[in-house]
Write a protein that holds these residues in place. Structure first.
Motif, PDB file in Angstrom:
ATOM      1  N   PRO A 156     -19.483 -35.197  15.826  1.00 44.76           N
ATOM      2  CA  PRO A 156     -18.647 -36.313  15.806  1.00 44.76           C
ATOM      3  C   PRO A 156     -19.382 -37.659  16.232  1.00 44.76           C
ATOM      4  O   PRO A 156     -19.898 -37.639  17.162  1.00 44.76           O
ATOM      5  CB  PRO A 156     -17.637 -35.879  16.771  1.00 44.76           C
ATOM      6  N   ASN A 157     -18.863 -38.712  15.792  1.00 45.86           N
ATOM      7  CA  ASN A 157     -19.166 -40.116  16.295  1.00 45.86           C
ATOM      8  C   ASN A 157     -17.654 -40.555  17.145  1.00 45.86           C
ATOM      9  O   ASN A 157     -16.830 -40.655  16.584  1.00 45.86           O
ATOM     10  CB  ASN A 157     -19.275 -41.080  15.039  1.00 45.86           C
ATOM     11  N   PRO A 158     -18.164 -40.224  18.470  1.00 42.13           N
ATOM     12  CA  PRO A 158     -17.081 -40.524  19.423  1.00 42.13           C
ATOM     13  C   PRO A 158     -16.297 -41.873  19.152  1.00 42.13           C
ATOM     14  O   PRO A 158     -15.090 -42.001  19.472  1.00 42.13           O
ATOM     15  CB  PRO A 158     -17.535 -40.272  20.787  1.00 42.13           C
ATOM     16  N   ALA A 161      -7.859 -44.700   4.831  1.00 42.38           N
ATOM     17  CA  ALA A 161      -8.507 -43.832   3.858  1.00 42.38           C
ATOM     18  C   ALA A 161     -10.039 -43.525   3.817  1.00 42.38           C
ATOM     19  O   ALA A 161     -10.725 -44.300   4.764  1.00 42.38           O
ATOM     20  CB  ALA A 161      -8.377 -44.777   2.561  1.00 42.38           C
ATOM     21  N   LEU A 162     -10.352 -42.405   3.632  1.00 45.35           N
ATOM     22  CA  LEU A 162     -11.644 -41.777   3.753  1.00 45.35           C
ATOM     23  C   LEU A 162     -12.213 -41.489   2.459  1.00 45.35           C
ATOM     24  O   LEU A 162     -11.627 -41.037   1.514  1.00 45.35           O
ATOM     25  CB  LEU A 162     -11.668 -40.416   4.638  1.00 45.35           C
ATOM     26  N   LEU A 163     -13.173 -42.357   2.097  1.00 47.82           N
ATOM     27  CA  LEU A 163     -14.042 -42.245   0.958  1.00 47.82           C
ATOM     28  C   LEU A 163     -15.440 -41.766   1.023  1.00 47.82           C
ATOM     29  O   LEU A 163     -15.933 -42.590   1.760  1.00 47.82           O
ATOM     30  CB  LEU A 163     -13.825 -43.802   0.001  1.00 47.82           C
ATOM     31  N   ASN A 216     -22.139 -40.210   8.844  1.00 48.37           N
ATOM     32  CA  ASN A 216     -22.766 -41.179   9.759  1.00 48.37           C
ATOM     33  C   ASN A 216     -21.766 -42.506  10.132  1.00 48.37           C
ATOM     34  O   ASN A 216     -22.207 -43.558  10.345  1.00 48.37           O
ATOM     35  CB  ASN A 216     -24.149 -42.049   9.148  1.00 48.37           C
ATOM     36  N   VAL A 217     -20.501 -42.091  10.028  1.00 48.34           N
ATOM     37  CA  VAL A 217     -19.592 -43.055  10.305  1.00 48.34           C
ATOM     38  C   VAL A 217     -18.677 -42.265  11.133  1.00 48.34           C
ATOM     39  O   VAL A 217     -18.680 -42.459  12.488  1.00 48.34           O
ATOM     40  CB  VAL A 217     -18.769 -43.923   9.158  1.00 48.34           C
ATOM     41  N   VAL A 218     -17.825 -41.478  10.547  1.00 46.08           N
ATOM     42  CA  VAL A 218     -17.005 -40.546  11.373  1.00 46.08           C
ATOM     43  C   VAL A 218     -17.733 -39.537  11.832  1.00 46.08           C
ATOM     44  O   VAL A 218     -17.409 -39.025  13.073  1.00 46.08           O
ATOM     45  CB  VAL A 218     -15.764 -39.747  10.355  1.00 46.08           C
TER      46      VAL A 218
END
Length: 134
Positions: A89-91, A107-109, A12-14
């Motif tokens: 995808p979240n455009p 960083a992706l966490l 729900n972000v990327v």
């Protein structure tokens, strides 16, 4: 000292997650009459989901649970893809990442699980390849 790093979550972000999409994928491997509504509670089960994300339950155990509870057929690979293929995808964020890459440490966490990661890592490769750490 300014901002040097930006940390993103995945879900729900990327990418937006849609359990209904995974349920629709899994229906194809079930007996006649199996519905998405019967599958959805298992995909967001308050006990199984956190245990899987913490690696207390393995992917093999989750697949066996789904097979047993829903009478699913299909190979491990087919069911794992059906289970994991739930992201869009979240455009706005996917287009922002290239603008930030090189200017900030990215960083992706995320508290994701193995089957989701295997699918979205491929689906979102163009965006995720721009991160310094996953």
């Amino acid at each position: 000292m300014g901002v040097r790093a930006i940390v993103f979550d995945f879900g729900n972000v990327v990418g937006f997650f849609q359990r209904r999409r995974a349920a629709a994928n899994l229906v194809a491997y079930g007996p006649p009459g199996l519905t998405q509504e019967e599958i959805l509670p298992l995909l967001a089960h308050p006990e199984y989901e956190p245990l899987y994300e913490k690696s207390v339950l393995s992917s093999a155990q989750i697949l066996e649970l789904l097979r047993t509870r829903l009478s699913l057929n299909g190979t491990d690979e087919e069911l794992a893809f059906a289970f994991g293929n739930m992201f869009e995808p979240n455009p706005a964020v996917c287009s922002l990442v290239p603008q930030l890459q090189g200017r900030y440490h990215l960083a992706l966490l995320s508290n994701t699980n193995e089957m989701h990661y295997r699918v979205f890592r491929t689906q979102f490769a163009e965006t995720l390849d721009q991160f310094d750490h996953l």
